[in-house]
Design an enzyme around this catalytic site. Structure first.
Site, PDB file in Angstrom:
ATOM      1  N   TYR A 172      27.614 -85.002 -29.352  1.00 54.60           N
ATOM      2  CA  TYR A 172      28.017 -86.124 -28.506  1.00 54.60           C
ATOM      3  C   TYR A 172      27.342 -87.426 -28.932  1.00 54.60           C
ATOM      4  O   TYR A 172      27.888 -88.500 -28.740  1.00 54.60           O
ATOM      5  CB  TYR A 172      27.661 -85.839 -27.042  1.00 54.60           C
ATOM      6  CG  TYR A 172      28.741 -85.149 -26.244  1.00 54.60           C
ATOM      7  CD1 TYR A 172      29.271 -83.941 -26.664  1.00 54.60           C
ATOM      8  CD2 TYR A 172      29.212 -85.707 -25.065  1.00 54.60           C
ATOM      9  CE1 TYR A 172      30.250 -83.305 -25.927  1.00 54.60           C
ATOM     10  CE2 TYR A 172      30.190 -85.072 -24.316  1.00 54.60           C
ATOM     11  CZ  TYR A 172      30.714 -83.877 -24.757  1.00 54.60           C
ATOM     12  OH  TYR A 172      31.678 -83.256 -24.019  1.00 54.60           O
ATOM     13  N   LYS A 222      25.789 -70.868 -31.718  1.00 55.79           N
ATOM     14  CA  LYS A 222      26.635 -70.361 -32.801  1.00 55.79           C
ATOM     15  C   LYS A 222      25.761 -70.218 -34.035  1.00 55.79           C
ATOM     16  O   LYS A 222      26.004 -70.812 -35.097  1.00 55.79           O
ATOM     17  CB  LYS A 222      27.809 -71.341 -33.011  1.00 55.79           C
ATOM     18  CG  LYS A 222      28.881 -70.866 -33.963  1.00 55.79           C
ATOM     19  CD  LYS A 222      29.811 -69.806 -33.398  1.00 55.79           C
ATOM     20  CE  LYS A 222      30.798 -69.348 -34.461  1.00 55.79           C
ATOM     21  NZ  LYS A 222      31.576 -68.165 -34.057  1.00 55.79           N
ATOM     22  N   ASP A 254      31.641 -68.230 -28.904  1.00 54.82           N
ATOM     23  CA  ASP A 254      33.000 -67.670 -28.805  1.00 54.82           C
ATOM     24  C   ASP A 254      32.994 -66.411 -27.938  1.00 54.82           C
ATOM     25  O   ASP A 254      33.842 -66.220 -27.069  1.00 54.82           O
ATOM     26  CB  ASP A 254      33.599 -67.404 -30.203  1.00 54.82           C
ATOM     27  CG  ASP A 254      32.680 -66.645 -31.143  1.00 54.82           C
ATOM     28  OD1 ASP A 254      31.472 -66.494 -30.827  1.00 54.82           O
ATOM     29  OD2 ASP A 254      33.154 -66.185 -32.205  1.00 54.82           O
TER      30      ASP A 254
HETATM   31  C1  IPM Z   1      32.203 -83.743 -18.428  1.00 59.03           C
HETATM   32  C2  IPM Z   1      33.306 -84.572 -19.039  1.00 59.03           C
HETATM   33  C3  IPM Z   1      32.697 -85.615 -19.955  1.00 59.03           C
HETATM   34  C4  IPM Z   1      31.964 -84.882 -21.044  1.00 59.03           C
HETATM   35  C5  IPM Z   1      33.698 -86.616 -20.557  1.00 59.03           C
HETATM   36  C6  IPM Z   1      34.499 -87.316 -19.480  1.00 59.03           C
HETATM   37  C7  IPM Z   1      33.020 -87.618 -21.441  1.00 59.03           C
HETATM   38  O1  IPM Z   1      34.210 -83.747 -19.687  1.00 59.03           O
HETATM   39  O2  IPM Z   1      31.350 -84.317 -17.726  1.00 59.03           O
HETATM   40  O3  IPM Z   1      32.199 -82.536 -18.638  1.00 59.03           O
HETATM   41  O4  IPM Z   1      32.556 -84.484 -22.058  1.00 59.03           O
HETATM   42  O5  IPM Z   1      30.753 -84.677 -20.901  1.00 59.03           O
END
Ligand code: IPM
Ligand code: MG
Length: 388
Positions: A172, A222, A254
């Site tokens: 992320y 994983k 998985d």
């Molecule tokens: C969550 C959502 C967010 C994430 C998105 C909206 C960025 O899916 O809080 O799970 O991926 O963390």
């Protein structure tokens, strides 16, 4: 009686109170007004947050909860108001608050914006800015909703699992990332990365949570393919030495996805990285009947937290007053429990939610024949009326 995290009595299992042990500072309840930043966001965000605020207002008016709420914009609403999905003013407000209540972000009208301006980036930035590395996503099945799950009732009845998702690292946030031209074609790339300290602190949180529950922790990664996961596993094993009572297991993601729908009750606490946790927590939510039921807490090291339902902004049903506000209301309960260490008030909210479900109130997502179909605002009113 079904409680969210504390003394949850579900089926035959009894799980004792989960209070994050790093929660050392207790609010001096009588003296200190707790500041809550309220960020409704987009889509159904404003309508579900409105109902959660009703509950907070009722606790303030009738049950002595000493709070002060200030509203701010985030996501698409932030972009519309200030040209930024996380306006500086909102970040300042969040930093100055004890807790943040968030609705949801995102909507199709923002999908074509430059990536840094998209609503989701506002959410990711506030998580990172507030250092909310530990994301607690409980999946608890209310007995009344066993039929609402797409899985067989016997597979899910009594379900009570806690997913601890790392929230400020992984693919992320990893650098480098982007889309660029290579050898005459465009290439998209992201970086999965975890440092030892990032793994250690979330593992530690998960072990502490497991200690308060059934003392079973499953670390999901994983490691058969990814170096990042190899390190994850190694560090989790290291941290486990501090928690000899906790039975630690390891599972590839998985397989974990399969086990969650095959035999979900084998899990007590799951700890996993950001992206795996994102995916597994959505899967886990369906075990409980509706993603509209599941709250979450995102915590830093000092119990400051952001509280949000795990579902998204559901633009297709926005403004129709049919969304389920219970995940947001239960997020309020988590706020009371974790950030404000006010078990009695948290309990009051949990009991009220359990009561409205027992009384047969259902929003459309959890409706089944013979129950009372209610709107989002009617559900909020029912919870307020059920606060003892
Ligand atoms: C969550 C959502 C967010 C994430 C998105 C909206 C960025 O899916 O809080 O799970 O991926 O963390
Ligand atoms: Mg998600």
């Amino acid at each position: 009686m079904i409680l969210l995290l504390c003394n949850a009595v579900v089926g035959d299992d009894e799980k004792t109170c989960l209070t994050h042990p790093t929660f050392t500072h207790e609010f001096e309840r009588k003296k200190m007004t707790k500041k809550i930043a309220v960020l409704p966001g987009d889509g159904i965000g404003p309508e579900i947050v409105r109902e959660a605020v009703k509950v907070l207002e009722a606790l303030k008016a009738n049950h002595g909860l000493d709070i002060e709420m200030t509203e701010g914009t985030i996501g698409g609403a932030g972009y519309d108001a200030a040209g930024d999905p996380l306006p500086a003013e909102t970040l300042e407000l969040a930093k100055a608050s004890d807790a943040v209540l968030l609705g949801a972000v995102g909507g199709p009208q923002y999908d074509s914006l430059d990536r840094p301006l998209r609503p989701e980036r506002g959410l990711l930035r506030i998580r990172k800015e507030l250092n909310l590395f530990g994301n607690l996503r409980p999946a608890l099945l209310y007995p009344e909703l066993a039929e609402a799950s797409t899985l067989k009732p016997e597979v899910v009845s009594g379900l009570d699992i806690m997913i601890v998702r790392e929230l400020t690292g992984d693919i992320y946030f990893g650098q480098p990332r982007g889309i660029e031209e290579r050898n005459g074609e465009r290439v998209g790339f992201n970086t999965m990365v975890y440092s030892e300290s990032e793994i250690r602190r979330v593992a530690d949180m998960a072990f502490q949570i497991a200690m308060k529950r059934d003392k079973k922790l499953c670390s999901v990664e994983k490691a058969n393919v990814l170096e990042c996961s190899e390190l994850w596993k190694e560090i989790v094993i290291e941290v486990s030495k501090d928690y000899p009572e906790v039975e630690l297991s390891h599972m590839y993601v998985d397989n974990a996805a399969m086990q969650l729908v095959r035999a979900p009750k084998q899990f007590d606490v799951i700890v996993t990285g950001n992206i795996f946790g994102d995916i597994l927590s959505d899967a886990a939510s369906m075990l409980t009947g509706s993603i509209g039921m599941l709250p979450s807490a995102s915590l830093d090291e000092k119990n400051k937290g952001m509280y949000e339902p795990i579902h998204g902004s559901a633009p297709d049903i926005a403004g129709k007053d049919i969304a389920n506000p219970l995940a947001t209301i239960l997020s309020v309960s988590m706020m009371l429990r974790y950030t404000f260490a006010d078990e009695a008030q948290a309990q009051r909210v949990d009991d009220a939610v359990a009561k409205v479900l027992a009384d047969g109130y259902r929003t459309v997502d959890i409706y089944s024949e013979g129950t009372k179909k209610v709107s989002c605002s009617e559900m909020g009113d029912a919870v307020v009326a059920a606060l003892s």
